[in-house]
Design an enzyme around this catalytic site. Structure first.
Site, PDB file in Angstrom:
ATOM      1  N   ASP A  23      -5.804 -16.286   1.921  1.00  0.00           N
ATOM      2  CA  ASP A  23      -7.119 -16.925   2.071  1.00  0.00           C
ATOM      3  C   ASP A  23      -7.971 -16.686   0.817  1.00  0.00           C
ATOM      4  O   ASP A  23      -8.674 -17.588   0.361  1.00  0.00           O
ATOM      5  CB  ASP A  23      -7.853 -16.381   3.313  1.00  0.00           C
ATOM      6  CG  ASP A  23      -7.486 -17.155   4.579  1.00  0.00           C
ATOM      7  OD1 ASP A  23      -6.393 -17.768   4.612  1.00  0.00           O
ATOM      8  OD2 ASP A  23      -8.288 -17.157   5.538  1.00  0.00           O
ATOM      9  N   LYS A  29       0.884  -1.161   0.000  1.00  0.00           N
ATOM     10  CA  LYS A  29       0.000   0.000   0.000  1.00  0.00           C
ATOM     11  C   LYS A  29       0.930   1.222   0.000  1.00  0.00           C
ATOM     12  O   LYS A  29       0.863   2.093   0.878  1.00  0.00           O
ATOM     13  CB  LYS A  29      -0.913  -0.060   1.240  1.00  0.00           C
ATOM     14  CG  LYS A  29      -2.135   0.758   1.153  1.00  0.00           C
ATOM     15  CD  LYS A  29      -3.144   0.323   0.107  1.00  0.00           C
ATOM     16  CE  LYS A  29      -4.264   1.342   0.044  1.00  0.00           C
ATOM     17  NZ  LYS A  29      -5.053   1.297  -1.170  1.00  0.00           N
TER      18      LYS A  29
END
Ligand code: ATP
Length: 365
Positions: free
Chosen positions: A257, A197
C-alpha cells in the site's frame, strides 16, 4: 508448457462496491485489445453482498468454475459491517479461500510511476519508480486467520508461520522475476531485496536464511536486505533503488500500500495472485464503498491487472496473441495518462470511470 488455445476462459467475479464497475471496465478493454473470440468471460457470483443474500461468500459453482478457467479476474469484495461473529470481514474471505484452495502463493504487486506528478514525492520522473513487491501469500502471520486464540477475554494470540517450502518457492519466484526484468531504475542492477525483521524474530531470521540459500542458484542477481521499518523510509527516499522486493505476508501487505501511494495511489496499482496452476488478477485496492456507484473510481488498477493476466496466460501457453494484447493494453494506459485529457480523480484529474475506460479503449488503436 501448454499449447495456445483458440479461446481462453476467464472466470470473472465482479464482487462488491466498485468491484462491478472496475471489473466491467477491464473486461471491455481486454475484449477490445484481443479481438472477438479469444477471450470468453464467465460472470460468477461471490462476495459480501452474495453472502448477505445466501450465507455463502464463495459458492461452490464459482469455485469450480475458477478451477476450470484459464485465469480469474476479480473486481473487489467487501461491504462495511458485513462481518463474521469473530469480527473479521466476510469480503476478504472470498479471495482468501481462493488463495488457499488454489495455492496462490505469490502476490505480485508492480509499483510503477507513469507520470512524475502522480507521485506525492518531490521531483520524481516517470519511470524513476519501477519495482515489484512479491508478497508471500499463504503463510506468515495471516496463516493464522481463523486460528487465533482469545483467552478469557484477557489475552489474544495469532501465530506467525514460516516454512522452508513456502519461503523457498517465494524466493525462487522473486529471483526468477528479477532475471526477466531490466534491473532497478537507479543503476540497472538486477536486485532482490529481502524485507523482514530478522533482527527481532527467529521466524524472520529463518526466512532470510532460506532466501540466502535460494540466492546461491542466482549468482547473476544481487541480494539486498532491509528491515521492514527501514524499508518504509527507503521506499520514500530512494525508491529508484528497488527492483524486486520479497516479503512475508503481512509485511508485503503493508508495504505494497505504501508503494502504491508513492506512484499515485491504490487506483493505479495492479495485483496478481499466482500459484503453479492458477492465477487471480485484481486491482490492489478494496471495494472502496465510499465511492461505489458514483462512477468516480479509477478503473486503471483493474485494467492493468487484466493486462497482467493476458501476459501470464500468454507466457504459459506461448501465445503471441495474448502477449501482444497485454502490451497493447499497457501502451494504451500509458498513452491515456501521457495525453493528460482523461485523468481519474484519485490522480488529480476529473475524468469518470466511464471516461477513462473509453479513452483507454480509443488508445488501443
Ligand atoms: P480492503 O480492506 O478491502 O483492502 P480498504 O478499506 O483498505 O479495503 P479500499 O477499499 O481500497 O481500502 O479504499 C481505500 C481508499 O482508497 C478509499 O478512500 C477509496 O475510495 C480509495 N480507492 C480505492 N480504490 C480506488 C479506485 N479504484 N479509484 C479511486 N479511489 C480508490
Amino acid at each position: 508448457m501448454a499449447q495456445p488455445k483458440p479461446t481462453y476462459e476467464i472466470a470473472t467475479i465482479e464482487g462488491d462496491g466498485i468491484g462491478p464497475e472496475v471489473c466491467r471496465a477491464s473486461v471491455s478493454v481486454l475484449e477490445r485489445a484481443c479481438g472477438t473470440g479469444l477471450l470468453a468471460f464467465q460472470d460468477l457470483p461471490g462476495g459480501a453482498d452474495h453472502y448477505v443474500r445466501t450465507g455463502d461468500v464463495l459458492p461452490d459453482e464459482t469455485y469450480q468454475a475458477c478451477r476450470r478457467a484459464d485465469a480469474i479476474l476479480h473486481g473487489a469484495a467487501g461491504m462495511p459491517g458485513v462481518t463474521y461473529p469473530d469480527g473479521t470481514e466476510v469480503g476478504n474471505d472470498l479471495h482468501l479461500r481462493l488463495r488457499f484452495r488454489l495455492d496462490l502463493y505469490a502476490n505480485v504487486r508492480p509499483i510503477r510511476l507513469y507520470q512524475g506528478d502522480f507521485s506525492p514525492l518531490k521531483s520524481r520522473e516517470a519511470g524513476s519508480i519501477d519495482y515489484v513487491i512479491i508478497r508471500e501469500n499463504t503463510e506468515g502471520l495471516y496463516a493464522s486467520r481463523g486460528g487465533g486464540v482469545v483467552l478469557r477475554g484477557e489475552l489474544a494470540t495469532d501465530t506467525l508461520v514460516i516454512t522452508r517450502r513456502g519461503t523457498e518457492r517465494i524466493a525462487r519466484f522473486a529471483f526468477d522475476l528479477a532475471r526477466k526484468r531490466s534491473g532497478a531504475p537507479r543503476d540497472g542492477r538486477k536486485r532482490v531485496t529481502v524485507c523482514d525483521k530478522a533482527n527481532i524474530l527467529r521466524s524472520y531470521a529463518f526466512f532470510r536464511s532460506v532466501c540466502d540459500e535460494v540466492h546461491a542458484d542466482y549468482p547473476d542477481i544481487e541480494i539486498d536486505y532491509a528491515y521492514v521499518d527501514a524499508i518504509t523510509v527507503h521506499m520514500v527516499k530512494r525508491p529508484d533503488f528497488y527492483d524486486v522486493i520479497v516479503a512475508e505476508n503481512m509485511f508485503g501487505d503493508i508495504i505494497s500500500d505504501l508503494g502504491a501511494a508513492t506512484v499515485g495511489g491504490l487506483g493505479i496499482a495492479p495485483s496478481a495472485e499466482i500459484g503453479d496452476d492458477f492465477g487471480l488478477f485484481q486491482g490492489a485496492h478494496g471495494s472502496a464503498p465510499d465511492i461505489a456507484g458514483t462512477d468516480t473510481a479509477s478503473p486503471l488498477a483493474t485494467i492493468l491487472s487484466g493486462a497482467f493476466m493476458l501476459r501470464w496466460i500468454g507466457e504459459r501457453h506461448e501465445d503471441p496473441r495474448m502477449l501482444e494484447g497485454a502490451a497493447r493494453v499497457e501502451r494504451a494506459v500509458e498513452t491515456t495518462l501521457a495525453q493528460r485529457k482523461f485523468i481519474p480523480r484519485d490522480l488529480g484529474g476529473t475524468a469518470s470511470c466511464t471516461e477513462v475506460t473509453r479513452a483507454v479503449c480509443d488508445n488501443l488503436k
